[in-house]
Design a protein around this motif. Sequence first.
Motif, PDB file in Angstrom:
ATOM      1  N   MET A 165      -3.965   9.647  -7.734  1.00 28.88           N
ATOM      2  CA  MET A 165      -2.684   9.012  -7.564  1.00 28.88           C
ATOM      3  C   MET A 165      -1.907   8.973  -8.881  1.00 28.88           C
ATOM      4  SD  MET A 165      -2.259   8.384  -4.495  1.00 28.88           S
ATOM      5  CE  MET A 165      -3.342   8.649  -3.177  1.00 28.88           C
ATOM      6  N   SER A 166      -2.616   8.821  -9.968  1.00 34.49           N
ATOM      7  CA  SER A 166      -1.934   8.777 -11.260  1.00 34.49           C
ATOM      8  C   SER A 166      -1.225  10.087 -11.561  1.00 34.49           C
ATOM      9  CB  SER A 166      -2.929   8.471 -12.379  1.00 34.49           C
ATOM     10  OG  SER A 166      -3.475   7.197 -12.200  1.00 34.49           O
ATOM     11  N   LEU A 167      -1.855  11.200 -11.224  1.00 35.57           N
ATOM     12  CA  LEU A 167      -1.204  12.497 -11.433  1.00 35.57           C
ATOM     13  C   LEU A 167       0.056  12.621 -10.592  1.00 35.57           C
ATOM     14  CD1 LEU A 167      -4.268  14.909 -11.550  1.00 35.57           C
ATOM     15  CD2 LEU A 167      -2.849  14.150 -13.445  1.00 35.57           C
ATOM     16  N   VAL A 168       0.015  12.085  -9.382  1.00 33.93           N
ATOM     17  CA  VAL A 168       1.187  12.123  -8.519  1.00 33.93           C
ATOM     18  C   VAL A 168       2.310  11.293  -9.134  1.00 33.93           C
ATOM     19  CG1 VAL A 168       2.065  11.454  -6.241  1.00 33.93           C
ATOM     20  CG2 VAL A 168      -0.159  12.556  -6.446  1.00 33.93           C
ATOM     21  N   LYS A 169       1.981  10.124  -9.649  1.00 35.21           N
ATOM     22  CA  LYS A 169       3.006   9.280 -10.272  1.00 35.21           C
ATOM     23  C   LYS A 169       3.565   9.926 -11.536  1.00 35.21           C
ATOM     24  CE  LYS A 169       2.061   4.882  -8.282  1.00 35.21           C
ATOM     25  NZ  LYS A 169       3.310   4.535  -7.662  1.00 35.21           N
ATOM     26  N   ILE A 170       2.729  10.593 -12.293  1.00 36.27           N
ATOM     27  CA  ILE A 170       3.209  11.303 -13.486  1.00 36.27           C
ATOM     28  C   ILE A 170       4.164  12.422 -13.072  1.00 36.27           C
ATOM     29  CG2 ILE A 170       2.497  12.838 -15.365  1.00 36.27           C
ATOM     30  CD1 ILE A 170      -0.074  11.104 -15.561  1.00 36.27           C
ATOM     31  N   PHE A 171       3.805  13.165 -12.037  1.00 37.76           N
ATOM     32  CA  PHE A 171       4.684  14.222 -11.534  1.00 37.76           C
ATOM     33  C   PHE A 171       5.999  13.629 -11.037  1.00 37.76           C
ATOM     34  CE2 PHE A 171       6.208  16.804  -7.946  1.00 37.76           C
ATOM     35  CZ  PHE A 171       6.521  17.968  -8.642  1.00 37.76           C
ATOM     36  N   GLY A 172       5.922  12.513 -10.323  1.00 39.63           N
ATOM     37  CA  GLY A 172       7.135  11.844  -9.838  1.00 39.63           C
ATOM     38  C   GLY A 172       8.014  11.374 -10.978  1.00 39.63           C
ATOM     39  N   SER A 173       7.412  10.869 -12.032  1.00 43.85           N
ATOM     40  CA  SER A 173       8.187  10.443 -13.207  1.00 43.85           C
ATOM     41  C   SER A 173       8.875  11.625 -13.869  1.00 43.85           C
ATOM     42  CB  SER A 173       7.273   9.752 -14.214  1.00 43.85           C
ATOM     43  OG  SER A 173       6.700   8.606 -13.644  1.00 43.85           O
ATOM     44  N   ALA A 174       8.208  12.770 -13.900  1.00 32.64           N
ATOM     45  CA  ALA A 174       8.827  13.972 -14.469  1.00 32.64           C
ATOM     46  C   ALA A 174      10.011  14.421 -13.623  1.00 32.64           C
ATOM     47  CB  ALA A 174       7.801  15.090 -14.582  1.00 32.64           C
ATOM     48  N   VAL A 175       9.900  14.298 -12.312  1.00 35.39           N
ATOM     49  CA  VAL A 175      11.013  14.654 -11.431  1.00 35.39           C
ATOM     50  C   VAL A 175      12.194  13.731 -11.674  1.00 35.39           C
ATOM     51  CG1 VAL A 175      11.749  14.693  -9.009  1.00 35.39           C
ATOM     52  CG2 VAL A 175       9.556  15.691  -9.655  1.00 35.39           C
ATOM     53  N   ILE A 176      11.926  12.445 -11.865  1.00 35.22           N
ATOM     54  CA  ILE A 176      12.981  11.471 -12.103  1.00 35.22           C
ATOM     55  C   ILE A 176      13.720  11.764 -13.401  1.00 35.22           C
ATOM     56  CG2 ILE A 176      13.410   9.044 -12.651  1.00 35.22           C
ATOM     57  CD1 ILE A 176      11.161   8.352 -10.724  1.00 35.22           C
ATOM     58  N   LYS A 177      13.000  12.131 -14.447  1.00 35.97           N
ATOM     59  CA  LYS A 177      13.622  12.390 -15.741  1.00 35.97           C
ATOM     60  C   LYS A 177      14.582  13.576 -15.692  1.00 35.97           C
ATOM     61  CE  LYS A 177      10.035  10.423 -18.608  1.00 35.97           C
ATOM     62  NZ  LYS A 177       9.002  10.661 -19.600  1.00 35.97           N
ATOM     63  N   TYR A 216      -2.153  10.196   1.425  1.00 33.78           N
ATOM     64  CA  TYR A 216      -1.909   9.032   0.580  1.00 33.78           C
ATOM     65  C   TYR A 216      -1.178   9.383  -0.717  1.00 33.78           C
ATOM     66  CZ  TYR A 216      -4.159   5.526   3.407  1.00 33.78           C
ATOM     67  OH  TYR A 216      -4.449   4.659   4.413  1.00 33.78           O
ATOM     68  N   ALA A 217      -1.223  10.628  -1.121  1.00 31.22           N
ATOM     69  CA  ALA A 217      -0.471  11.044  -2.307  1.00 31.22           C
ATOM     70  C   ALA A 217       1.016  11.175  -2.004  1.00 31.22           C
ATOM     71  CB  ALA A 217      -1.014  12.369  -2.833  1.00 31.22           C
ATOM     72  N   VAL A 218       1.359  11.480  -0.770  1.00 30.69           N
ATOM     73  CA  VAL A 218       2.760  11.720  -0.411  1.00 30.69           C
ATOM     74  C   VAL A 218       3.619  10.463  -0.556  1.00 30.69           C
ATOM     75  CG1 VAL A 218       4.293  12.452   1.462  1.00 30.69           C
ATOM     76  CG2 VAL A 218       2.176  13.678   1.045  1.00 30.69           C
ATOM     77  N   PRO A 219       3.242   9.291   0.009  1.00 28.84           N
ATOM     78  CA  PRO A 219       4.107   8.129  -0.175  1.00 28.84           C
ATOM     79  C   PRO A 219       4.121   7.623  -1.613  1.00 28.84           C
ATOM     80  CG  PRO A 219       2.119   7.451   0.920  1.00 28.84           C
ATOM     81  CD  PRO A 219       2.091   8.957   0.850  1.00 28.84           C
ATOM     82  N   SER A 220       3.044   7.872  -2.333  1.00 30.15           N
ATOM     83  CA  SER A 220       3.026   7.479  -3.738  1.00 30.15           C
ATOM     84  C   SER A 220       4.097   8.249  -4.509  1.00 30.15           C
ATOM     85  CB  SER A 220       1.647   7.735  -4.333  1.00 30.15           C
ATOM     86  OG  SER A 220       1.613   7.368  -5.685  1.00 30.15           O
ATOM     87  N   LEU A 221       4.193   9.546  -4.250  1.00 33.07           N
ATOM     88  CA  LEU A 221       5.234  10.356  -4.871  1.00 33.07           C
ATOM     89  C   LEU A 221       6.612   9.912  -4.383  1.00 33.07           C
ATOM     90  CD1 LEU A 221       6.087  12.765  -6.626  1.00 33.07           C
ATOM     91  CD2 LEU A 221       5.736  14.221  -4.628  1.00 33.07           C
ATOM     92  N   GLY A 222       6.735   9.668  -3.082  1.00 30.10           N
ATOM     93  CA  GLY A 222       8.012   9.208  -2.528  1.00 30.10           C
ATOM     94  C   GLY A 222       8.464   7.901  -3.131  1.00 30.10           C
TER      95      GLY A 222
END
Length: 143
Positions: free
Chosen positions: A1-13, A51-57
């Motif tokens: 899940m942490s990798l997904v959140k890191i990827f999501g943060s990169a998308v946000i930036k 479970y990774a999908v909503p975490s990224l969302g």
Amino acid sequence: MSLVKIFGSAVIKDHGRDKSFLMIFVGMFLMIVYTAMMIRNPTFLVVLVAYAVPSLGDTIWYPYHSLLLYQQVPRVKSGEFFGVFSSIKKVIGMGLPFISGLIAFYVNPLRNYFVSLAFYLIAVLLYVLLKKHERKSVHDATP
């Protein structure tokens, strides 16, 4: 899940405030995809991936949703509004597992995902209405 959140943060930036509604819709779409995956009574492996999908969302959606919320509330009333908003979220957070458990026990464990899907779709509709209102008010403000 942490990798997904890191990827999501990169998308946000990579996306600024000008794409806030797009990012809100991307995040909501990912949460809807998760709910649709879970409605189908998935296998264990699909559940792990799902479970990774909503975490990224959520990682993509939340910062833009918060920004939008802060822009809509007048600065004078913001303290009172967000205090009440926080209290309501906590009360809902305490009661929702009980209601969810009743639905799962008395109806069907997968029905919770149908309810969740309905609320996600209502939220998307409200975002669309807010976007139309924002676009209309911008056009009304220009002479």
